[in-house]
Design a protein around this motif. Structure first.
Motif, PDB file in Angstrom:
ATOM      1  N   MET A   1       7.742 -15.818 -12.885  1.00  0.00           N
ATOM      2  CA  MET A   1       8.673 -16.570 -13.140  1.00  0.00           C
ATOM      3  C   MET A   1       8.973 -17.525 -11.788  1.00  0.00           C
ATOM      4  N   LEU A   2       8.647 -17.003 -10.758  1.00  0.00           N
ATOM      5  CA  LEU A   2       8.601 -17.669  -9.783  1.00  0.00           C
ATOM      6  C   LEU A   2       8.038 -19.020  -9.553  1.00  0.00           C
ATOM      7  N   ALA A   3       6.835 -19.096 -10.241  1.00  0.00           N
ATOM      8  CA  ALA A   3       6.228 -20.313 -10.476  1.00  0.00           C
ATOM      9  C   ALA A   3       6.806 -21.266 -11.302  1.00  0.00           C
ATOM     10  N   GLY A   4       7.632 -20.965 -12.618  1.00  0.00           N
ATOM     11  CA  GLY A   4       8.417 -21.670 -13.396  1.00  0.00           C
ATOM     12  C   GLY A   4       9.460 -22.302 -12.319  1.00  0.00           C
ATOM     13  N   GLU A   5      10.096 -21.430 -11.727  1.00  0.00           N
ATOM     14  CA  GLU A   5      11.166 -22.027 -10.905  1.00  0.00           C
ATOM     15  C   GLU A   5      10.804 -23.153 -10.011  1.00  0.00           C
ATOM     16  N   GLY A   6       9.569 -23.108  -9.454  1.00  0.00           N
ATOM     17  CA  GLY A   6       8.822 -24.005  -8.473  1.00  0.00           C
ATOM     18  C   GLY A   6       8.482 -25.298  -9.425  1.00  0.00           C
ATOM     19  N   PHE A   7       8.012 -25.019 -10.622  1.00  0.00           N
ATOM     20  CA  PHE A   7       7.756 -26.208 -11.652  1.00  0.00           C
ATOM     21  C   PHE A   7       9.199 -26.935 -11.867  1.00  0.00           C
ATOM     22  N   ASP A   8      10.226 -26.231 -12.060  1.00  0.00           N
ATOM     23  CA  ASP A   8      11.504 -26.843 -12.397  1.00  0.00           C
ATOM     24  C   ASP A   8      12.016 -27.692 -11.138  1.00  0.00           C
ATOM     25  N   ARG A   9      11.536 -27.160  -9.808  1.00  0.00           N
ATOM     26  CA  ARG A   9      12.044 -27.970  -8.691  1.00  0.00           C
ATOM     27  C   ARG A   9      11.077 -29.144  -8.381  1.00  0.00           C
ATOM     28  N   GLY A  10      10.031 -29.274  -9.122  1.00  0.00           N
ATOM     29  CA  GLY A  10       9.200 -30.260  -8.725  1.00  0.00           C
ATOM     30  C   GLY A  10       8.106 -30.161  -7.618  1.00  0.00           C
ATOM     31  N   GLU A  11       7.995 -28.758  -7.297  1.00  0.00           N
ATOM     32  CA  GLU A  11       7.108 -28.423  -5.983  1.00  0.00           C
ATOM     33  C   GLU A  11       5.631 -28.694  -6.428  1.00  0.00           C
ATOM     34  N   ASN A  13       1.627 -27.986  -6.527  1.00  0.00           N
ATOM     35  CA  ASN A  13       0.747 -26.702  -6.853  1.00  0.00           C
ATOM     36  C   ASN A  13       0.379 -26.013  -5.428  1.00  0.00           C
ATOM     37  N   THR A  14      -0.029 -26.755  -4.648  1.00  0.00           N
ATOM     38  CA  THR A  14      -0.360 -26.170  -3.392  1.00  0.00           C
ATOM     39  C   THR A  14       0.718 -25.547  -2.765  1.00  0.00           C
ATOM     40  N   VAL A  15       1.939 -26.001  -2.592  1.00  0.00           N
ATOM     41  CA  VAL A  15       2.933 -25.128  -2.141  1.00  0.00           C
ATOM     42  C   VAL A  15       3.322 -24.135  -2.937  1.00  0.00           C
ATOM     43  N   ILE A  16       3.345 -23.990  -4.344  1.00  0.00           N
ATOM     44  CA  ILE A  16       3.610 -22.796  -5.048  1.00  0.00           C
ATOM     45  C   ILE A  16       2.586 -21.665  -4.731  1.00  0.00           C
ATOM     46  N   SER A  26      -5.133 -21.098 -10.384  1.00  0.00           N
ATOM     47  CA  SER A  26      -4.177 -20.238 -11.054  1.00  0.00           C
ATOM     48  C   SER A  26      -2.861 -20.784 -11.407  1.00  0.00           C
ATOM     49  N   VAL A  27      -2.282 -21.537 -10.163  1.00  0.00           N
ATOM     50  CA  VAL A  27      -1.068 -22.440 -10.319  1.00  0.00           C
ATOM     51  C   VAL A  27      -1.256 -23.524 -11.517  1.00  0.00           C
ATOM     52  N   GLU A  28      -2.447 -24.128 -11.301  1.00  0.00           N
ATOM     53  CA  GLU A  28      -2.876 -25.428 -12.273  1.00  0.00           C
ATOM     54  C   GLU A  28      -2.584 -24.730 -13.693  1.00  0.00           C
ATOM     55  N   ARG A  29      -3.247 -23.471 -13.891  1.00  0.00           N
ATOM     56  CA  ARG A  29      -3.278 -23.122 -15.383  1.00  0.00           C
ATOM     57  C   ARG A  29      -1.923 -22.658 -15.751  1.00  0.00           C
TER      58      ARG A  29
END
Length: 150
Positions: A1-11, A13-16, A26-29
């Motif tokens: 779910m941490l990745a989803g929070e990063g997506f919501d913030r607009g971060e 992929n490399t940062v996440i 994995s982050v791209e997927r």
């Protein structure tokens, strides 16, 4: 779910990926799944693989293990991983690798134990004589460096 929070913030992929210590792929997927199906797509689907041997089956196996190896025709009282592997195949009809047997036994609290003492029939004087007399003649001579040949 941490990745989803990063997506919501607009971060990015490399940062996440760096933050979660995972690969960029994995982050791209995950981002693709998040875009197509929302946050529910990021939920875990459980362990990658269920154990082949259930707790009930292991209870049956443990009864067999406690009978000892001699009851199965082995000449000594040592359960080796390959012997347990054969027992599992014979009694439960399932095949495991030697590593799978080790992981199964460890999961249920069994440990690797070695005999605490040496064989009673060992002759320490005979062994010392063999090491002194026979072994030097049996082992290959040491290689000499090129400097010794001159």
């Amino acid at each position: 779910m941490l990745a989803g929070e990063g997506f919501d913030r607009g971060e990015k992929n490399t940062v996440i990926a760096k933050e979660l210590r995972v690969s960029l792929r994995s982050v791209e997927r995950w981002r693709r799944a998040w875009r197509e199906q929302g946050s529910d797509a990021l939920r875990s689907s459980g362990p990658a693989k269920r154990p082949k041997i259930s707790a009930q089956e292991f209870a049956l196996l443990e009864v067999e293990l406690l009978k000892g190896t001699v009851s199965y025709g082995w000449p000594d009282e040592r359960w080796t991983l390959s012997r347990v592997e054969l027992l599992i195949e014979d009694r439960l009809g399932k095949t495991l690798s030697v590593r799978g047997v080790w992981e199964l036994l460890r999961r249920y609290g069994w440990s690797c134990q070695q005999p605490a003492r040496r064989a009673a029939e060992q002759d320490p004087v005979g062994v010392a004589g063999w090491v002194k007399d026979t072994w030097p003649a049996a082992k290959p001579p040491r290689r000499r460096s090129g400097m010794d040949l001159l």
